[in-house]
Write an enzyme that holds these catalytic residues in place. Structure first.
Site, PDB file in Angstrom:
ATOM      1  N   LYS A 158      -0.251  29.834  -6.577  1.00 57.27           N
ATOM      2  CA  LYS A 158       0.771  30.885  -6.691  1.00 57.27           C
ATOM      3  C   LYS A 158       1.031  31.057  -8.190  1.00 57.27           C
ATOM      4  O   LYS A 158       1.930  30.430  -8.766  1.00 57.27           O
ATOM      5  CB  LYS A 158       2.029  30.472  -5.931  1.00 57.27           C
ATOM      6  CG  LYS A 158       3.052  31.591  -5.792  1.00 57.27           C
ATOM      7  CD  LYS A 158       4.152  31.191  -4.828  1.00 57.27           C
ATOM      8  CE  LYS A 158       5.326  32.165  -4.855  1.00 57.27           C
ATOM      9  NZ  LYS A 158       5.041  33.499  -4.329  1.00 57.27           N
TER      10      LYS A 158
HETATM   11  C1  LIG Z   1       1.020  37.008  -2.071  1.00 51.88           C
HETATM   12  C2  LIG Z   1       1.879  36.236  -1.135  1.00 51.88           C
HETATM   13  N1  LIG Z   1       1.418  35.931   0.083  1.00 51.88           N
HETATM   14  C3  LIG Z   1       2.160  35.231   0.965  1.00 51.88           C
HETATM   15  C4  LIG Z   1       3.440  34.822   0.656  1.00 51.88           C
HETATM   16  C5  LIG Z   1       4.238  34.039   1.655  1.00 51.88           C
HETATM   17  O1  LIG Z   1       4.317  32.704   1.269  1.00 51.88           O
HETATM   18  P1  LIG Z   1       5.572  31.808   1.640  1.00 51.88           P
HETATM   19  O2  LIG Z   1       5.718  31.869   3.108  1.00 51.88           O
HETATM   20  O3  LIG Z   1       5.234  30.452   1.156  1.00 51.88           O
HETATM   21  O4  LIG Z   1       6.740  32.401   0.939  1.00 51.88           O
HETATM   22  C6  LIG Z   1       3.972  35.128  -0.607  1.00 51.88           C
HETATM   23  C7  LIG Z   1       5.307  34.687  -0.987  1.00 51.88           C
HETATM   24  O5  LIG Z   1       5.469  33.706  -1.620  1.00 51.88           O
HETATM   25  C8  LIG Z   1       3.175  35.840  -1.515  1.00 51.88           C
HETATM   26  O6  LIG Z   1       3.640  36.148  -2.720  1.00 51.88           O
END
Ligand SMILES: Cc1ncc(COP(=O)(O)O)c(C=O)c1O
Length: 316
Positions: A158
């Site tokens: 991330k």
């Molecule tokens: C690109 C992306 N995909 C998926 C998610 C969902 O991830 P999470 O459930 O850990 O927030 C996020 C958010 O963080 C995101 O930015």
């Protein structure tokens, strides 16, 4: 607009919100060298509780490792930092944003001499796609922008830089009158939204793209997979062709920001009955019961802020 809170955690110390600054020539500003997290802390009857704090801390450390960033904190210390910051700001519920970045020093691309800075900020935050989205669903499009390809930027991290791709997807969707855009991967299969994972329901079974489809390994995605297992809803991680979106019985997004949000149309094609479907509703209901503490925390997903004690000084 963002409402400032009092304190931000920086490299082990709480500092004033206004002092959480970096120099414009910090490595991260030119080269996007940051990794971060987004976490929700929910109000429960027994006080604020952070949703899956250790899992988010672990993903932050994973993201940092992929980018060869040495973070001098453990999962436990990062969880403690989140809790300390929530306490210092006296919040009942909030969004938590840990950020690890490469700071001020050298100005070349090679980052090894630039310091690693760790911040944790918190603020109050409402519903991401609007108050009605959770019950009414949202209208979305398939983006003309593809998701980052696996041999370009790693999707399991991330990283701040990935969100340049997300911004292209989200801006295009917004300009064309949609709440969100769904990106296809490098092979033309469904990947995810600009900031959320996607699930497709057809014939009573839920499908979601595998990690190899350039998706972020969402903590909410993982929670939905586990909740589906508990509710006896069949689930498969599989490659999803774009047109399966149009003929789905139900579609929904999930993520920290959107929580569990139904999708009612894609490219102006109505999905199912054009409203939240029964399987989405069951999963959503269970999700909210767990995060808000009204159901037993069987998976051990909540870190109650009151339960985390300050570390004792050595010898105490
Ligand atoms: C690109 C992306 N995909 C998926 C998610 C969902 O991830 P999470 O459930 O850990 O927030 C996020 C958010 O963080 C995101 O930015």
């Amino acid at each position: 607009m963002l409402q400032p809170t009092e304190k931000i955690w920086h490299n082990g110390q709480l500092i004033d919100w206004k002092d959480a600054q970096i120099h414009v020539l910090s490595h991260v500003v030119s080269y996007g060298s940051s990794v971060f997290e987004g976490i929700r802390c929910y109000e429960t009857q027994t006080g604020p509780a952070v949703f899956r704090a250790p899992e988010h801390a672990r993903r932050l450390l994973d993201s940092a490792k992929i980018y060869r960033m040495d973070v001098p904190y453990t999962i436990e210390q990062l969880t403690q930092a989140m809790v300390e910051t929530i306490r210092a700001n006296n919040l009942k519920s909030c969004y938590i944003r840990p950020i690890v970045l490469r700071g001020y020093g050298d100005v070349g691309v090679l980052p090894f001499t630039n310091p690693i800075e760790t911040f944790v900020a918190v603020w109050e935050w409402g519903k991401y796609l609007g108050e009605d989205a959770l019950s009414q669903g949202v209208d979305v499009c398939v983006s003309s922008w593809a998701r980052i390809a696996p041999n370009t930027l790693p999707a399991l991290a991330k990283a701040g830089a990935n969100y340049m791709n997300s911004q292209l997807i989200r801006m295009e969707a917004s300009k064309n009158g949609y709440a969100e855009g769904i990106a296809l991967d490098n092979n033309g299969f469904v990947s995810e939204g600009s900031g959320e994972n996607i699930f497709v329901v057809r014939d009573g079974k839920i499908h979601t793209p595998p990690l190899g489809a350039s998706v972020l390994p969402g903590i909410t995605r993982d929670s939905i997979i586990k909740i589906a297992g508990q509710l006896g809803i069949p689930m498969v991680e599989t490659i999803i062709p774009r047109e399966l979106l149009y003929i789905a019985d139900e579609l929904f997004f999930c993520g920290t920001a959107v929580e569990v949000t139904p999708i009612r149309s894609v490219d102006r094609i109505e999905i199912g009955s054009g409203r939240r479907g029964p399987i989405t509703e069951r999963l959503q209901k269970r999700f909210f019961e767990i995060v808000q503490g009204s159901a037993k925390d069987e998976f051990g997903w909540l870190t109650p802020v009151s339960a985390v004690t300050e570390p004792q000084p050595v010898g105490a």
